[in-house]
Scaffold this active site. Structure first.
Site, short mmCIF file in Angstrom:
data_model
loop_
_atom_site.label_atom_id
_atom_site.label_comp_id
_atom_site.label_asym_id
_atom_site.label_seq_id
_atom_site.Cartn_x
_atom_site.Cartn_y
_atom_site.Cartn_z
N HIS A 8 0.83 -1.20 0.00
CA HIS A 8 0.00 0.00 0.00
C HIS A 8 0.87 1.25 0.00
O HIS A 8 2.01 1.25 0.48
CB HIS A 8 -0.91 0.03 1.23
CG HIS A 8 -1.81 -1.15 1.36
ND1 HIS A 8 -2.85 -1.38 0.49
CD2 HIS A 8 -1.84 -2.17 2.26
CE1 HIS A 8 -3.49 -2.48 0.85
NE2 HIS A 8 -2.90 -2.98 1.92
N ARG A 70 -3.40 3.41 0.48
CA ARG A 70 -3.29 3.00 1.88
C ARG A 70 -4.61 2.36 2.32
O ARG A 70 -5.69 2.96 2.21
CB ARG A 70 -2.99 4.21 2.75
CG ARG A 70 -2.83 3.89 4.23
CD ARG A 70 -2.77 5.17 5.04
NE ARG A 70 -1.56 5.94 4.81
CZ ARG A 70 -0.48 5.89 5.59
NH1 ARG A 70 -0.47 5.08 6.65
NH2 ARG A 70 0.56 6.64 5.32
N ALA A 71 -4.53 1.15 2.84
CA ALA A 71 -5.76 0.41 3.20
C ALA A 71 -6.53 1.11 4.31
O ALA A 71 -7.75 1.29 4.22
CB ALA A 71 -5.40 -1.02 3.61
N HIS A 177 -10.12 -6.81 1.43
CA HIS A 177 -9.33 -5.99 2.36
C HIS A 177 -10.21 -4.93 3.01
O HIS A 177 -10.74 -4.06 2.35
CB HIS A 177 -8.18 -5.31 1.63
CG HIS A 177 -6.99 -5.04 2.49
ND1 HIS A 177 -7.08 -4.37 3.69
CD2 HIS A 177 -5.68 -5.38 2.34
CE1 HIS A 177 -5.89 -4.30 4.24
NE2 HIS A 177 -5.02 -4.91 3.45
N HIS A 222 -2.85 -11.43 4.34
CA HIS A 222 -2.36 -11.71 5.69
C HIS A 222 -2.36 -13.21 5.98
O HIS A 222 -2.73 -13.65 7.06
CB HIS A 222 -3.20 -10.94 6.72
CG HIS A 222 -3.53 -9.56 6.30
ND1 HIS A 222 -4.82 -9.12 6.08
CD2 HIS A 222 -2.72 -8.51 5.99
CE1 HIS A 222 -4.81 -7.86 5.68
NE2 HIS A 222 -3.55 -7.46 5.61
N GLU A 283 3.36 -6.63 2.17
CA GLU A 283 2.70 -5.45 2.77
C GLU A 283 3.78 -4.47 3.25
O GLU A 283 3.64 -3.84 4.30
CB GLU A 283 1.78 -5.87 3.92
CG GLU A 283 0.61 -4.96 4.13
CD GLU A 283 -0.37 -5.47 5.18
OE1 GLU A 283 -1.38 -4.78 5.41
OE2 GLU A 283 -0.13 -6.54 5.77
#
Length: 344
Positions: A8, A70-71, A177, A222, A283
Site C-alpha cells: 500500500h 493505503r488500506a 481488504h 495476511h 505489505e
C-alpha cells in the site's frame, strides 16, 4: 521475477493528508471543503515519496510491486457516498501517476468508492475507469464498509453480484481488504484485518458463490487470517454444511498471500495450503514495519522466510514468487508479456 502482490501507498505526500482533512472538515462546514482535486503534487515529489519502497525492493530482491492506496486510509465508513467516490478517484489517480512514472517497479490496484448500505453496483464506474483507462490489474474489495460493525450482507449475498459480474467481465481479481476500524473493540491491523480475512473465508464456505461465478478470483491477505491454522475446522465445516471437500468448494477461486511475519507462520502456510494458492506479498511498509529483535531483520521481509522454508521445490518457489500472480492477475500477465517477460 519476484512479484510482491500486496503493498500500500503508506508514504504518500502530506498534501494527500491535507486534502483528506479538508474533505472531512467539509462535513461540518461546506466552506472548508477542498476547492479542487488537484493536490499540487509534482512528479518529483511522488518519486521521492516512494524511495523507501524502492530501497527495500533493491535490498530484499523483489522486482515488481502491486501497489494500491493505503488500506486504512480508504475509511469507507466516513462521510458519505459522494465523498467516498471523490476520495477513491483522487487516491487511484495518485497510484496511476506513480505506476506511470515508475512502470518497472509498480503496477496498480485500485480502491473502490464503497459506503455502508450503498449498493456495490455504484462502484462499477470507478472499477471500469481504473481498469480500462488507468490499466490497473485488480481492486481491493471491502467486505465491511461500516468499519467494524458488519452492517452490509455477507459476500455470498446477491447484493454483491453486480460487482462480481463486472470483475469477471474485466478479468480482474479482488483482494478482500477492510479498512480502518471505528469499533473500539478491534484494533484495525491486529484484529479487524485478521477477523475480516477469516470471516470472508467462512462466508464463502457457507454459500456456493463460485458456482455462479466460476472465474471469479479472490485474494485473502495476511496469510488467510486464522484459516491455515484452523484448516481442519474449515474442512470439517465444508463437509458438514456443503457435503463438499473444501479444496473443491472454494480453493479453485481463493488465494492467500504471504503477509505472515515469522518463519513458523510461513512454514505452516506452505505446509497446509497448496503452493498453487499462495502468492508472495510483504505489505512492505505496512502493518508491522519494525525490526524483529529475535532475528535482527524486518518483520515484513517475508521473502527471507520463504527462502528459509525447507523442502520447497524450484517449481513451488516459482509459483509463489511469480507464476501464481500471473494466473490470478491475467492483466498483469499480459502486461509482462508485452514488456518481454514471458511466463516460464
Amino acid at each position: 521475477m519476484i512479484i510482491d502482490t500486496h503493498c500500500h501507498y503508506t508514504t504518500e505526500p502530506a498534501a494527500m493528508h491535507l486534502f483528506r482533512d479538508k474533505q472531512l472538515a467539509g462535513l461540518a462546514d461546506p466552506a472548508r471543503k477542498p476547492k479542487s482535486t488537484d493536490l499540487g503534487i509534482s512528479d518529483e515529489q511522488l518519486i521521492q515519496s516512494v524511495q523507501p519502497q524502492l530501497k527495500l525492493q533493491r535490498e530484499r530482491g523483489s522486482d515488481l510491486t502491486i501497489f494500491s492506496p493505503r488500506a486504512a486510509g480508504m475509511a469507507h465508513h466516513i462521510g458519505n457516498e459522494a465523498m467516498s467516490r471523490e476520495w477513491a478517484s483522487v487516491s487511484n489517480d495518485m497510484i496511476h501517476r506513480l505506476c506511470t512514472l515508475l512502470p518497472n517497479n509498480f503496477v496498480g490496484v485500485g480502491q473502490l468508492p464503497q459506503f455502508p448500505g450503498v449498493s456495490p453496483r455504484n462502484c462499477i464506474p470507478e472499477l471500469e475507469r481504473i481498469v480500462n483507462e488507468l490499466g490497473f490489474v485488480g481492486v481491493n474489495l471491502n467486505p465491511d464498509p461500516s468499519g467494524g460493525y458488519w452492517t452490509d450482507p455477507p459476500l455470498i449475498d446477491r447484493y454483491w453480484y453486480p460487482i462480481y459480474e463486472k470483475l469477471c467481465e474485466l478479468e480482474v481479481p479482488a483482494m478482500i481488504h477492510v479498512t480502518s476500524c471505528c469499533n473500539p473493540n478491534f484494533h484495525h491491523t491486529g484484529a479487524h484485518y485478521i477477523n475480516a480475512d477469516t470471516t470472508a473465508f467462512m462466508q464463502l464456505i457457507q454459500g456456493d458463490l463460485f458456482k455462479d461465478f466460476p472465474t471469479l478470483k479472490f485474494v485473502i491477505p495476511h496469510g488467510g487470517g486464522a484459516v491455515p491454522y484452523h484448516w481442519g475446522r474449515y474442512r470439517g465445516l465444508s463437509l458438514s454444511m456443503q457435503k463438499k471437500q473444501l479444496v473443491d468448494h472454494v480453493m479453485n477461486n481463493v488465494f492467500f498471500d504471504t503477509c505472515v511475519y515469522h518463519l513458523p507462520g510461513i512454514e505452516l502456510l506452505t505446509k497446509v495450503i497448496s503452493v498453487d494458492n499462495i502468492l508472495f506479498a510483504s505489505e512492505m511498509l505496512g502493518a508491522v514495519p519494525g525490526v524483529d529483535p529475535e532475528t535482527g531483520h524486518s518483520f515484513d521481509d517475508t521473502k527471507r522466510y520463504i527462502d528459509q522454508v525447507a523442502g520447497l521445490s524450484d517449481e513451488a518457489r516459482y509459483k509463489i514468487f511469480e507464476g501464481n500472480a500471473r494466473l490470478v492477475y491475467p492483466r498483469l500477465d499480459a502486461l509482462l508479456k508485452k514488456r518481454g517477460h514471458p511466463a516460464l
